[in-house]
Design an enzyme around this catalytic site. Sequence first.
Site, mmCIF file in Angstrom:
data_model
loop_
_atom_site.group_PDB
_atom_site.id
_atom_site.type_symbol
_atom_site.label_atom_id
_atom_site.label_comp_id
_atom_site.label_asym_id
_atom_site.label_seq_id
_atom_site.Cartn_x
_atom_site.Cartn_y
_atom_site.Cartn_z
ATOM 1 N N SER A 146 0.872 -1.191 0.000
ATOM 2 C CA SER A 146 0.000 0.000 0.000
ATOM 3 C C SER A 146 0.895 1.222 0.000
ATOM 4 O O SER A 146 2.023 1.172 0.510
ATOM 5 C CB SER A 146 -0.863 0.010 1.264
ATOM 6 O OG SER A 146 -1.463 1.285 1.436
ATOM 7 N N TYR A 167 -0.885 -0.398 10.315
ATOM 8 C CA TYR A 167 -1.169 -0.780 8.932
ATOM 9 C C TYR A 167 0.017 -0.424 8.016
ATOM 10 O O TYR A 167 0.495 -1.262 7.246
ATOM 11 C CB TYR A 167 -2.456 -0.078 8.474
ATOM 12 C CG TYR A 167 -2.875 -0.388 7.068
ATOM 13 C CD1 TYR A 167 -3.482 -1.609 6.749
ATOM 14 C CD2 TYR A 167 -2.687 0.535 6.037
ATOM 15 C CE1 TYR A 167 -3.872 -1.898 5.452
ATOM 16 C CE2 TYR A 167 -3.077 0.259 4.746
ATOM 17 C CZ TYR A 167 -3.671 -0.949 4.456
ATOM 18 O OH TYR A 167 -4.060 -1.238 3.170
HETATM 19 N N1 LIG Z 1 -8.861 -0.146 -0.500
HETATM 20 C C1 LIG Z 1 -7.771 0.603 -0.453
HETATM 21 O O1 LIG Z 1 -7.830 1.842 -0.470
HETATM 22 C C2 LIG Z 1 -6.411 -0.057 -0.410
HETATM 23 C C3 LIG Z 1 -5.274 0.736 -0.635
HETATM 24 C C4 LIG Z 1 -4.020 0.129 -0.597
HETATM 25 C C5 LIG Z 1 -3.909 -1.219 -0.348
HETATM 26 N N2 LIG Z 1 -5.045 -1.944 -0.106
HETATM 27 C C6 LIG Z 1 -4.878 -3.368 0.157
HETATM 28 O O2 LIG Z 1 -5.599 -4.092 -0.826
HETATM 29 C C7 LIG Z 1 -6.103 -5.298 -0.247
HETATM 30 C C8 LIG Z 1 -7.605 -5.383 -0.404
HETATM 31 O O3 LIG Z 1 -8.220 -4.223 0.130
HETATM 32 P P1 LIG Z 1 -9.821 -4.058 0.180
HETATM 33 O O4 LIG Z 1 -10.112 -2.621 0.196
HETATM 34 O O5 LIG Z 1 -10.458 -4.920 -0.841
HETATM 35 O O6 LIG Z 1 -10.073 -4.622 1.681
HETATM 36 P P2 LIG Z 1 -11.223 -5.523 2.312
HETATM 37 O O7 LIG Z 1 -11.099 -5.337 3.777
HETATM 38 O O8 LIG Z 1 -12.529 -5.219 1.672
HETATM 39 O O9 LIG Z 1 -10.812 -7.024 1.909
HETATM 40 C C9 LIG Z 1 -9.889 -7.771 2.657
HETATM 41 C C10 LIG Z 1 -10.357 -9.215 2.644
HETATM 42 O O10 LIG Z 1 -9.394 -9.984 3.382
HETATM 43 C C11 LIG Z 1 -10.100 -10.954 4.142
HETATM 44 N N3 LIG Z 1 -9.301 -11.360 5.301
HETATM 45 C C12 LIG Z 1 -8.927 -10.614 6.376
HETATM 46 N N4 LIG Z 1 -8.246 -11.351 7.263
HETATM 47 C C13 LIG Z 1 -8.158 -12.610 6.732
HETATM 48 C C14 LIG Z 1 -7.567 -13.825 7.181
HETATM 49 N N5 LIG Z 1 -6.933 -13.891 8.360
HETATM 50 N N6 LIG Z 1 -7.681 -14.911 6.396
HETATM 51 C C15 LIG Z 1 -8.339 -14.864 5.208
HETATM 52 N N7 LIG Z 1 -8.925 -13.741 4.729
HETATM 53 C C16 LIG Z 1 -8.838 -12.621 5.498
HETATM 54 C C17 LIG Z 1 -11.365 -10.217 4.583
HETATM 55 O O11 LIG Z 1 -12.385 -11.140 4.973
HETATM 56 C C18 LIG Z 1 -11.717 -9.422 3.336
HETATM 57 O O12 LIG Z 1 -12.593 -10.125 2.488
HETATM 58 C C19 LIG Z 1 -5.615 -5.294 1.203
HETATM 59 O O13 LIG Z 1 -4.367 -5.939 1.278
HETATM 60 C C20 LIG Z 1 -5.441 -3.825 1.481
HETATM 61 O O14 LIG Z 1 -4.548 -3.594 2.566
HETATM 62 C C21 LIG Z 1 -6.283 -1.399 -0.137
#
Ligand SMILES: NC(=O)c1ccc[n+]([C@@H]2O[C@H](COP(=O)([O-])OP(=O)(O)OC[C@H]3O[C@@H](n4cnc5c(N)ncnc54)[C@H](O)[C@@H]3O)[C@@H](O)[C@H]2O)c1
Length: 262
Positions: A146, A167
């Site tokens: 990220s 984070y």
């Molecule tokens: N949305 C953003 O702005 C953004 C920006 C930069 C990076 N990211 C990264 O992108 C990825 C996805 O983000 P998102 O917005 O879709 O988040 P989200 O929270 O909607 O999705 C994360 C998923 O991971 C699953 N999860 C969490 N812990 C788990 C575990 N122990 N075992 C199995 N599954 C597990 C959750 O159930 C969820 O479905 C993440 O790594 C996040 O850090 C997101």
Amino acid sequence: MAADQGRLAGKVAIITGGAQGIGRAYCLRFAQEGAAVAVVDLRDDQAKGVAREITQQGGRAIALRVDITSEEQTAEMAKQVKAELGRIDVLINNAALYYDQDIMDQSISYLRKVLEINLIGQLICARAVYPIMREQRSGSIINIASTAAYPLPLPPMPFDNFGTNAYGLSKSGMIYLTKMMSRQAGQDGIRVNAIAPGVTMSEATKKIVPDFAIQGLKAGSPMGMTLEPDDLTGTAVYLACEDSRLMTGQTLVVDAGVWLNG
Ligand SMILES: NC(=O)c1ccc[n+]([C@@H]2O[C@H](COP(=O)([O-])OP(=O)(O)OC[C@H]3O[C@@H](n4cnc5c(N)ncnc54)[C@H](O)[C@@H]3O)[C@@H](O)[C@H]2O)c1
């Protein structure tokens, strides 16, 4: 697109956190590009829903309920994917504590929880698929970092502000780990890269990032944009396919240029 025609035709991908948000977008795009997809998540029903969406569109997918912090469950995941889909070409290490994060929690136990899922969990998943990729002498591991990994151009936070720092700490660890993993994996024919997305308008973001912050990010982008989940999928396809075959240890920032100003 027919499964034998896309840029990922014949490949098998495990996508963790595939039940919703950006993970779901990776799953659907990889299936469109011809990959068979294992949708891995703790959110069992939603993961099954994504797998169903793929099969209804003529693709190949299975859903697995796996806690990525469990060595037993991830070992079983690798075994099952190999048994049901035949091989493992790609792991997208996307699952993370993001939607469920509580940035007001300053406890050491919260810091431990974030690192356990976002950093150690990703390593555990990579270790689980590694022996199969090594046997194939090919594989692409894509770690999701990220732009939170890069220090904010803001006044310093209090030293013990673990909630907000946990984070970013986990994601900067992911970038370090990507470099270190790539060193060892190269000799086994396995590539390890990372994507560092900027703020992306997943359902999770809409719930936890205030509107003024989104507007601020848009203003900070030379393109005046924030990302949608689909905006990240092309980068993941690129890292998964032969177009990037000599690329390893790298982190690609995809953030509509916001960090240019950081
Ligand atoms: N949305 C953003 O702005 C953004 C920006 C930069 C990076 N990211 C990264 O992108 C990825 C996805 O983000 P998102 O917005 O879709 O988040 P989200 O929270 O909607 O999705 C994360 C998923 O991971 C699953 N999860 C969490 N812990 C788990 C575990 N122990 N075992 C199995 N599954 C597990 C959750 O159930 C969820 O479905 C993440 O790594 C996040 O850090 C997101």
